[in-house]
Design a protein around this motif. Structure first.
Motif, mmCIF file in Angstrom:
data_model
loop_
_atom_site.group_PDB
_atom_site.id
_atom_site.type_symbol
_atom_site.label_atom_id
_atom_site.label_comp_id
_atom_site.label_asym_id
_atom_site.label_seq_id
_atom_site.Cartn_x
_atom_site.Cartn_y
_atom_site.Cartn_z
ATOM 1 N N ASP A 64 -17.108 -20.112 80.892
ATOM 2 C CA ASP A 64 -17.598 -19.875 79.550
ATOM 3 C C ASP A 64 -16.577 -19.905 78.456
ATOM 4 O OD1 ASP A 64 -20.187 -18.391 79.676
ATOM 5 O OD2 ASP A 64 -19.308 -17.183 80.994
ATOM 6 N N MET A 67 -19.324 -21.335 73.466
ATOM 7 C CA MET A 67 -19.599 -20.568 72.492
ATOM 8 C C MET A 67 -18.450 -20.687 71.438
ATOM 9 S SD MET A 67 -20.704 -17.842 75.129
ATOM 10 C CE MET A 67 -19.914 -18.357 76.444
ATOM 11 N N HIS A 72 -20.178 -23.753 79.126
ATOM 12 C CA HIS A 72 -20.925 -23.341 77.944
ATOM 13 C C HIS A 72 -19.951 -22.904 76.840
ATOM 14 C CE1 HIS A 72 -23.319 -18.978 76.979
ATOM 15 N NE2 HIS A 72 -23.466 -20.240 76.117
ATOM 16 N N HIS A 108 -19.957 -21.879 86.606
ATOM 17 C CA HIS A 108 -20.210 -21.647 85.105
ATOM 18 C C HIS A 108 -19.037 -21.196 84.331
ATOM 19 C CE1 HIS A 108 -22.778 -20.903 81.529
ATOM 20 N NE2 HIS A 108 -22.304 -19.577 81.283
ATOM 21 N N ASP A 149 -28.830 -17.091 81.169
ATOM 22 C CA ASP A 149 -27.408 -16.655 81.412
ATOM 23 C C ASP A 149 -27.156 -15.145 80.788
ATOM 24 O OD1 ASP A 149 -24.639 -16.485 81.541
ATOM 25 O OD2 ASP A 149 -24.288 -17.940 79.999
HETATM 26 FE FE FE2 Z 1 -22.292 -18.266 79.722
#
Ligand code: FE2
Ligand code: 5RP
Length: 226
Positions: free
Chosen positions: A37, A70, A68, A35, A177
């Protein structure tokens, strides 16, 4: 088994100065996905990595890179993330209300698997049209902390969203998450989550491999057997 478990250590908690070695260590310990970020310092009050780091890491691993995003403008990242070798591209519904159809289509064209994430304050109903779209997202990420930082406390009331999604979409990949670990996995697995992101609980454990296998066993046990 209806949906398979995917255990995704969050590399946010890894030693970024040794990212390739950390990625290999996680894969060798049984991680299904890594994963990643991506934070832009605007959508969330933190800044992490972007496509150049994904591109560098891709040279050292063939693992599924579960990215992911953001970020406030996910569309601006699609092409570069695809070229860098990202596997999954999960954007936030809060910043894609107008253009999600175009975004999902571009993510697929760039060779990535589209996913949508929602913050704790966002109602789950907001992602239903994306799961049922003409070109649908293939994963929903339910944030169980406010996005931006690792090591926060799991929000158990987010499990209502996971339950609603699982009831509506029996074969959908549902990711959780934030704050997942041995003490919170039972709640998430029972609600129907099958993709489990875990950063501090994995990297902070004396034996991270044991945590990875515990997370997997919990998801497997919670699945219906037929
Ligand atoms: Fe995340
Ligand atoms: O998206 C994230 C934060 O915004 C991270 O993936 C998440 O917080 C993982 O870290 P931890 O398991 O330590 O909570």
């Amino acid at each position: 088994m209806v949906v398979s478990p995917k255990i995704a250590p969050s590399m946010l908690s890894s030693d970024f100065a040794n990212l390739a070695a950390e990625a290999k260590r996680m894969v060798d310990l049984g991680a299904d996905w890594l994963h990643m970020d991506i934070m832009d310092g605007h959508f969330v009050p933190n800044l992490t990595i972007g496509a150049p780091v994904i591109e560098s890491l891709r040279k050292h691993t063939s693992a599924y890179l579960d990215c992911h995003l953001m970020v406030t403008n996910p569309m601006d990242y699609v092409e570069q993330m695809g070229k860098a070798g990202a596997s999954g591209f999960t954007f936030h519904v809060e910043v894609a209300k107008e253009n999600w159809q175009e975004l999902v289509s571009k993510i697929k064209s760039a060779g990535m698997r589209p996913g949508v994430a929602l913050k704790p304050g966002t109602p789950v109903e907001e992602v239903y049209p994306l799961v049922e779209g003409e070109i649908p997202v293939e994963m929903v990420l339910v944030m169980t902390v406010e996005p931006g930082f690792g090591g926060q406390k799991f929000m158990p009331n987010m499990m209502d969203k996971v339950r609603a999604l699982r009831q509506k979409y029996p074969t959908l990949d549902i990711e959780v998450d934030g704050g997942l670990g041995p003490s919170t996995i039972e709640a998430a697995a029972a609600a129907g989550a099958n993709c489990i992101v875990a950063g501090s609980s994995v990297f902070g454990a004396p034996e991270p491999g044991k945590v990875i296998s515990l997370l997997r066993t919990s998801v497997e046990k919670a699945q219906p057997t037929t």
